[in-house]
Design an enzyme around this catalytic site. Sequence first.
Site, PDB file in Angstrom:
ATOM      1  N   HIS A  65       0.871  -1.178   0.000  1.00 37.47           N
ATOM      2  CA  HIS A  65       0.000   0.000   0.000  1.00 37.47           C
ATOM      3  C   HIS A  65       0.911   1.233   0.000  1.00 37.47           C
ATOM      4  O   HIS A  65       2.035   1.185   0.516  1.00 37.47           O
ATOM      5  CB  HIS A  65      -0.826  -0.054   1.293  1.00 37.47           C
ATOM      6  CG  HIS A  65      -1.923   0.950   1.402  1.00 37.47           C
ATOM      7  ND1 HIS A  65      -1.693   2.254   1.774  1.00 37.47           N
ATOM      8  CD2 HIS A  65      -3.261   0.845   1.213  1.00 37.47           C
ATOM      9  CE1 HIS A  65      -2.852   2.899   1.824  1.00 37.47           C
ATOM     10  NE2 HIS A  65      -3.822   2.066   1.480  1.00 37.47           N
ATOM     11  N   ASP A  80       2.925  -4.643   8.030  1.00 37.89           N
ATOM     12  CA  ASP A  80       1.707  -3.851   7.867  1.00 37.89           C
ATOM     13  C   ASP A  80       0.533  -4.813   8.022  1.00 37.89           C
ATOM     14  O   ASP A  80       0.255  -5.619   7.125  1.00 37.89           O
ATOM     15  CB  ASP A  80       1.731  -3.197   6.474  1.00 37.89           C
ATOM     16  CG  ASP A  80       0.407  -2.531   6.109  1.00 37.89           C
ATOM     17  OD1 ASP A  80      -0.573  -2.697   6.861  1.00 37.89           O
ATOM     18  OD2 ASP A  80       0.354  -1.861   5.062  1.00 37.89           O
ATOM     19  N   GLN A 117      -4.618  -5.334   6.821  1.00 34.81           N
ATOM     20  CA  GLN A 117      -5.591  -6.265   6.238  1.00 34.81           C
ATOM     21  C   GLN A 117      -5.514  -7.666   6.853  1.00 34.81           C
ATOM     22  O   GLN A 117      -6.170  -8.581   6.368  1.00 34.81           O
ATOM     23  CB  GLN A 117      -5.385  -6.359   4.716  1.00 34.81           C
ATOM     24  CG  GLN A 117      -5.596  -5.060   3.970  1.00 34.81           C
ATOM     25  CD  GLN A 117      -7.038  -4.559   3.986  1.00 34.81           C
ATOM     26  OE1 GLN A 117      -7.971  -5.317   4.284  1.00 34.81           O
ATOM     27  NE2 GLN A 117      -7.224  -3.287   3.703  1.00 34.81           N
ATOM     28  N   LYS A 124     -10.742  -0.626  10.519  1.00 33.23           N
ATOM     29  CA  LYS A 124     -10.906  -1.762   9.605  1.00 33.23           C
ATOM     30  C   LYS A 124     -11.315  -3.027  10.361  1.00 33.23           C
ATOM     31  O   LYS A 124     -11.453  -4.095   9.775  1.00 33.23           O
ATOM     32  CB  LYS A 124      -9.594  -2.019   8.846  1.00 33.23           C
ATOM     33  CG  LYS A 124      -9.218  -0.897   7.865  1.00 33.23           C
ATOM     34  CD  LYS A 124      -7.991  -1.264   7.083  1.00 33.23           C
ATOM     35  CE  LYS A 124      -7.362  -0.087   6.363  1.00 33.23           C
ATOM     36  NZ  LYS A 124      -8.157   0.397   5.224  1.00 33.23           N
ATOM     37  N   CYS A 164      -4.665   2.572  -3.711  1.00 27.66           N
ATOM     38  CA  CYS A 164      -3.421   3.061  -3.072  1.00 27.66           C
ATOM     39  C   CYS A 164      -2.271   2.079  -3.282  1.00 27.66           C
ATOM     40  O   CYS A 164      -1.472   1.849  -2.359  1.00 27.66           O
ATOM     41  CB  CYS A 164      -3.610   3.314  -1.579  1.00 27.66           C
ATOM     42  SG  CYS A 164      -4.852   4.541  -1.241  1.00 27.66           S
TER      43      CYS A 164
HETATM   44  N1  PLP Z   1      -1.902  -0.792   4.584  1.00 31.77           N
HETATM   45  C1  PLP Z   1      -2.832  -1.523   3.958  1.00 31.77           C
HETATM   46  C2  PLP Z   1      -2.477  -2.890   3.453  1.00 31.77           C
HETATM   47  C3  PLP Z   1      -4.124  -1.012   3.799  1.00 31.77           C
HETATM   48  O1  PLP Z   1      -5.049  -1.733   3.194  1.00 31.77           O
HETATM   49  C4  PLP Z   1      -4.418   0.281   4.297  1.00 31.77           C
HETATM   50  C5  PLP Z   1      -5.743   0.884   4.103  1.00 31.77           C
HETATM   51  O2  PLP Z   1      -6.484   0.539   3.225  1.00 31.77           O
HETATM   52  C6  PLP Z   1      -3.402   0.988   4.952  1.00 31.77           C
HETATM   53  C7  PLP Z   1      -2.170   0.422   5.079  1.00 31.77           C
HETATM   54  C8  PLP Z   1      -3.660   2.350   5.530  1.00 31.77           C
HETATM   55  O3  PLP Z   1      -4.572   2.272   6.570  1.00 31.77           O
HETATM   56  P1  PLP Z   1      -5.141   3.600   7.248  1.00 31.77           P
HETATM   57  O4  PLP Z   1      -5.688   4.435   6.118  1.00 31.77           O
HETATM   58  O5  PLP Z   1      -6.206   3.106   8.161  1.00 31.77           O
HETATM   59  O6  PLP Z   1      -4.020   4.269   7.949  1.00 31.77           O
END
Ligand code: PLP
Length: 418
Positions: free
Chosen positions: A122, A199, A202, A225, A377
């Site tokens: 991401h 990270d 998900q 999430k 993203c």
């Molecule tokens: N990393 C992953 C794999 C994501 O799917 C997301 C959000 O969709 C993020 C990071 C960023 O999360 P947040 O916008 O809640 O900070």
Amino acid sequence: MDDELNRREDFPILSRTVYGKPLVYLDNGATTQKPLCVLDAMREEYLNVNANVHRGVHWMSQQATELHEQARETVRRFINARSTTEIVFTRGTTEGLNLVASSFSDAFLGEGDEVIVSVMEHHSNIVPWQLQAQKKGFRLRVIPMTDEGVLRLDEYERLFSPRTQIVSITHVSNVLGTVNPVQEMIRIAHEHGVPVVVDGAQSAPHFKIDVQQLDCDFFAFSGHKMYGPTGVGVLYGKENWLDRLPPYQGGGEMIENVSFEKTTFERPPLKFEAGTPDYIATHGLAVAIDYMTSIGLDRIELHEQELTRYALQQLSAIPGMTIYGPLDTHHPSPTTHHPAPNTHDAVISFNVGAIHHMDMGTLLDRLGIAVRTGHHCAQPLMNRLGVLGTVRASFALYNNKVDVDTLVAGIRRVQKMF
Ligand code: PLP
């Protein structure tokens, strides 16, 4: 087989209509809906014990502080961290990753160093490192993947050099649904003496996380999430790393002593929590975690896997359908608590024939079906796949086979329009 958790009544928003059609909410990878217990707990705190945490001698401040610190303990238990001192509250995954990138770079990275990420990250696990790389002169090395959306571990091993300082990888791809073999990747990195950031945006919502078993050095995830409120997340960091990292932001709460000549800092986690935390949201997150654990992470995982398997089958039968990512799903493993690597978790990205993903998303929306479209993203991943974007359906514990059937019927209907 537990393919129906029947918890929809806990989420009143699911019974609303959109354009006169019953809502089918399949955008859970972006954010989940909130159960009543979370909304009630937050309202109750605002109504009855709202006061700033940590600095008050008065009763309400102490009550609010207790709820906030209990939330830290709930998070600790949820991911099996050794101590609450390893749990830093953040605004979300993005802030957690920025914190590590910034503080780790300040302390340990310089000209010519290398940071390993993967092609399926991401943007929030790419851009924070790039921002620091511009300042410090280190560079990113990228783990490639196969056409099936599986990381190339052979290439990963080859990326390590004496200049490798840290690895930062996603646990589950927010586009492909791939469950990466992070435990194995962490083991390999540690053999090279390199720490690993995971990270978990998900993964934490979908299956049991055990940071001690993973042996990761950092693990970031977002409350919103996983049925919790927006604006709160968690960065887990091993104590020996958090002790050595410099603060990320300065301000109240994170100091021990301040003078104009010199400031000394609190111990972790407070060292990384400058300013008033969103203590109502940390409480809400704890209630969301209690909600998930009261259902059972294994049951949630089983249900979502059953649904993913069903959806992959049904979607595959649509003519012109391209599904990205592995086609195998996994069964929860009560012994390891980790899904089999390189299987498909609760996120499905696809395109249908020549229909533009935006057209598909817009027309599905008119049928009451909320999916996400675009690059999610993850533009470098879109380049790797050779597409501008995809349609993405992502599941939560309240989705069911009727939702999948409605999606499939919706896609077939859109197809007829083209
Ligand atoms: N990393 C992953 C794999 C994501 O799917 C997301 C959000 O969709 C993020 C990071 C960023 O999360 P947040 O916008 O809640 O900070």
